[in-house]
Scaffold this active site. Structure first.
Site, PDB file in Angstrom:
ATOM      1  N   THR A 135     -45.240 -30.856  78.155  1.00 60.81           N
ATOM      2  CA  THR A 135     -46.365 -30.057  77.764  1.00 60.81           C
ATOM      3  C   THR A 135     -46.178 -28.964  76.748  1.00 60.81           C
ATOM      4  O   THR A 135     -46.647 -29.127  75.648  1.00 60.81           O
ATOM      5  CB  THR A 135     -47.016 -29.580  79.051  1.00 60.81           C
ATOM      6  OG1 THR A 135     -48.192 -28.996  78.786  1.00 60.81           O
ATOM      7  CG2 THR A 135     -46.138 -28.735  79.842  1.00 60.81           C
ATOM      8  N   LYS A 156     -49.140 -25.653  71.835  1.00 60.24           N
ATOM      9  CA  LYS A 156     -50.006 -26.520  72.621  1.00 60.24           C
ATOM     10  C   LYS A 156     -49.574 -26.455  74.070  1.00 60.24           C
ATOM     11  O   LYS A 156     -48.423 -26.145  74.397  1.00 60.24           O
ATOM     12  CB  LYS A 156     -49.981 -27.962  72.102  1.00 60.24           C
ATOM     13  CG  LYS A 156     -48.665 -28.703  72.242  1.00 60.24           C
ATOM     14  CD  LYS A 156     -48.409 -29.343  73.576  1.00 60.24           C
ATOM     15  CE  LYS A 156     -49.549 -30.221  74.006  1.00 60.24           C
ATOM     16  NZ  LYS A 156     -49.302 -30.722  75.420  1.00 60.24           N
ATOM     17  N   ASN A 177     -55.833 -33.774  86.711  1.00 58.78           N
ATOM     18  CA  ASN A 177     -54.495 -34.195  87.076  1.00 58.78           C
ATOM     19  C   ASN A 177     -54.479 -35.298  88.141  1.00 58.78           C
ATOM     20  O   ASN A 177     -53.418 -35.813  88.476  1.00 58.78           O
ATOM     21  CB  ASN A 177     -53.697 -32.981  87.544  1.00 58.78           C
ATOM     22  CG  ASN A 177     -53.306 -32.106  86.382  1.00 58.78           C
ATOM     23  OD1 ASN A 177     -52.365 -32.405  85.651  1.00 58.78           O
ATOM     24  ND2 ASN A 177     -54.039 -31.023  86.163  1.00 58.78           N
ATOM     25  N   THR A 225     -54.879 -39.406  81.749  1.00 58.13           N
ATOM     26  CA  THR A 225     -55.348 -38.338  80.857  1.00 58.13           C
ATOM     27  C   THR A 225     -54.254 -37.890  79.922  1.00 58.13           C
ATOM     28  O   THR A 225     -53.086 -37.997  80.208  1.00 58.13           O
ATOM     29  CB  THR A 225     -55.837 -37.127  81.669  1.00 58.13           C
ATOM     30  OG1 THR A 225     -54.763 -36.670  82.517  1.00 58.13           O
ATOM     31  CG2 THR A 225     -57.046 -37.488  82.487  1.00 58.13           C
ATOM     32  N   GLU A 246     -55.846 -26.171  82.036  1.00 64.37           N
ATOM     33  CA  GLU A 246     -56.684 -27.276  82.503  1.00 64.37           C
ATOM     34  C   GLU A 246     -57.662 -26.788  83.577  1.00 64.37           C
ATOM     35  O   GLU A 246     -57.254 -26.317  84.640  1.00 64.37           O
ATOM     36  CB  GLU A 246     -55.809 -28.405  83.043  1.00 64.37           C
ATOM     37  CG  GLU A 246     -55.052 -29.120  81.936  1.00 64.37           C
ATOM     38  CD  GLU A 246     -54.057 -30.142  82.440  1.00 64.37           C
ATOM     39  OE1 GLU A 246     -53.635 -30.980  81.628  1.00 64.37           O
ATOM     40  OE2 GLU A 246     -53.702 -30.102  83.638  1.00 64.37           O
ATOM     41  N   THR A 249     -52.672 -32.576  73.517  1.00 65.23           N
ATOM     42  CA  THR A 249     -52.850 -33.665  74.483  1.00 65.23           C
ATOM     43  C   THR A 249     -54.130 -33.363  75.272  1.00 65.23           C
ATOM     44  O   THR A 249     -55.214 -33.695  74.836  1.00 65.23           O
ATOM     45  CB  THR A 249     -51.630 -33.823  75.407  1.00 65.23           C
ATOM     46  OG1 THR A 249     -51.276 -32.548  75.965  1.00 65.23           O
ATOM     47  CG2 THR A 249     -50.439 -34.379  74.643  1.00 65.23           C
TER      48      THR A 249
END
Length: 495
Positions: A244, A223, A490, A495, A332, A195
């Protein structure tokens, strides 16, 4: 070590896999089905540039071609809002005697907090794959499929587009086309997991077990980049946002179902449950493992308690640690990879809880981003860490507590680093004079290690009985820094 700004994470951490290390008896296929485009509120582009790369895959199927369905194991999020694929896969593992034939993966939509419709959609996915496998000759009792979903929470799966593309995946895994090599197909499957990840996370390895000379293979994909602070456990016998962390491990070693579940729980507790990007536990965290025994026909499945089992459990733990670290490296906005070790605690659970507290401190993570050796923030996180309790609510190590006058904190160069030296910032509870230039050089590195030595803490009551008690356990956590990029990513719900 530091890396130049021109060196991307993908360039450093995407490794081509040797085809000889791919587990035997597994096939895979991935495709782009347009899941995110079907649910995204953003208007579609009027046209695509002829030079634009094709969109990444978002739907994949992993399948075992062996005569007998592989042993299957799983660990799942403890979040109260478990996604439909989590609930269904956990249930199916138990109902199917911990065996499964295939794994269906989708990205772009988590199918979490979607009510009865979400569960019905998950069941439709399982039924469709199972029905097509049966048409292809797989026995009905051997056609069980598990699910992995990741993406936006609170949005139903776009079943029309998913259902349209499943038949092609099933056909390809049962009769693989020669248009792409096995290594290429596994790479595309790893991309289908992604993602907000910046690179696909795919690893393989070979190993032997005990005194056996048989070579076994292991392949792993995972992931995750944000909403990362897993706490997973196995399925019970009785029966936001972006979701996630997902992982899949395949091996051609002959591991019995109960042994595979036990080994996976041991491995996950010491790897995936020891990472944090932002302290948020997802609704979809899942690690699934399949062991099909295809490395050597006719070998007896390995059971718990054997020499081979012990070797396999450690091999799996090491492999899961390698995969879990990739998630932290791809956090991130992350620029630093941080290893935190807490030593000389009364139990591993105490050390784990304290290391977790440090890893999730926003103040610690911001200081690390700014290359600031702020040991006061680390101590603060040590001091408020919730110590594990038993079922009666009492401290699991009755009478033990942290002794502030014993704690030592060090910053260390990363393992294998060519420069940097140990930096002691707190010794036996007393602050030390710090060479700011040396601290800056050390903390500007991409990889940083922090050691917190509790030196046994203290036991209440005093006397010979208390002094005889030992506190020598340790645990390690892996985390990253907080950057402005994390907030930017975020702050955009799309996103």
């Amino acid at each position: 070590m530091r890396h130049s700004s021109t060196s991307t994470k993908a360039q450093r951490f995407v490794h081509p896999i040797d085809p000889s290390t791919i587990p035997h008896g597994f096939t895979t296929s991935a495709t782009y089905s347009g899941i995110k485009a079907a649910i995204s509120p953003k208007p579609a582009a009027s046209s695509s540039s002829p030079s634009s790369p094709p969109p990444k895959p978002d739907l994949a199927l992993i399948h075992s071609t062996t005569a007998k369905a592989p042993a299957a194991a799983g660990t799942f999020t403890k979040n109260a809002f478990k996604a439909a694929p989590v609930v269904l896969s956990s249930k199916l593992l138990v109902q199917q005697g911990r065996r499964a034939r295939s794994i269906l993966i989708n990205s772009g939509c988590a199918n979490a907090v979607t009510g009865k419709r979400g569960m019905a959609d998950a069941e439709k996915c399982v039924a469709q794959v199972g029905g097509l496998l049966q048409e292809g000759g797989v026995d009905q009792g051997e056609a069980s499929t598990l699910l992995l979903s990741t993406g936006v929470i609170g949005v139903p799966l776009p079943m029309d587009t998913i259902s349209k593309h499943i038949p092609g995946l099933v056909t390809d895994v049962q009769s693989p086309s020669s248009s792409a090599s096995a290594a290429e197909k596994w790479h595309e499957t790893a991309r289908a997991f992604m993602t907000t990840d910046t690179f696909p996370k795919l690893r393989t390895r070979t190993f032997t077990l005990g005194s056996s000379s048989t070579t076994y293979r292991m392949l792993g994909i995972d992931k995750g980049a944000g909403m990362i602070h897993p706490s997973m456990s196995g399925p019970k016998s009785s029966g936001a946002l972006h979701a996630t962390l997902l992982g899949f491990i395949a091996t051609d070693a002959p591991i019995a179902p109960a042994a595979l579940q036990s080994a996976l729980e041991y491995a996950v507790e010491r790897s995936f449950n020891c990472i944090s990007v932002d302290g948020d536990m997802s609704t979809n965290d899942t690690i699934l493992a399949l062991a099909n025994g295809a490395a050597a026909e006719g070998l007896k499945e390995i059971e718990e308690g054997s020499e081979e089992y012990t070797a396999f459990a450690e091999e799996l733990r090491s492999f899961c640690e390698e995969l879990a670290k990739l998630i932290v490296r791809d956090g991130e906005g992350a620029e630093k990879f941080v290893e935190i070790t807490v030593k000389n605690a009364p139990t591993r659970q105490h050390a784990h809880s304290i290391a977790s507290s440090i890893s999730t401190s926003a103040l610690v993570k911001c200081a690390l981003h700014g290359s600031d050796a702020n040991w006061g923030r680390i101590l603060c996180a040590v001091g408020y860490a919730p110590l594990p309790t038993n079922t009666d609510g009492a401290n699991e190590a009755q009478g033990w507590s942290i002794d502030p006058q014993k704690v030592t904190v060090k910053f260390l160069p990363a393992k294998g680093a060519s420069q940097g030296e140990e930096l002691v910032v707190l010794l036996d509870g007393a602050p030390q004079k710090v060479d700011e230039e040396a601290a800056g050089r050390l903390l500007q590195q991409e990889d940083i290690c922090i050691s917190v030595d509790l030196q046994g803490g203290q036991w209440s009551g005093g006397g010979a009985a208390a002094s005889a008690k030992q506190a020598t356990e340790e645990a390690t956590y892996w985390t990253c820094d907080f950057s402005k990029e994390y907030v930017a990513i975020n702050g955009d719900y799309r996103t």
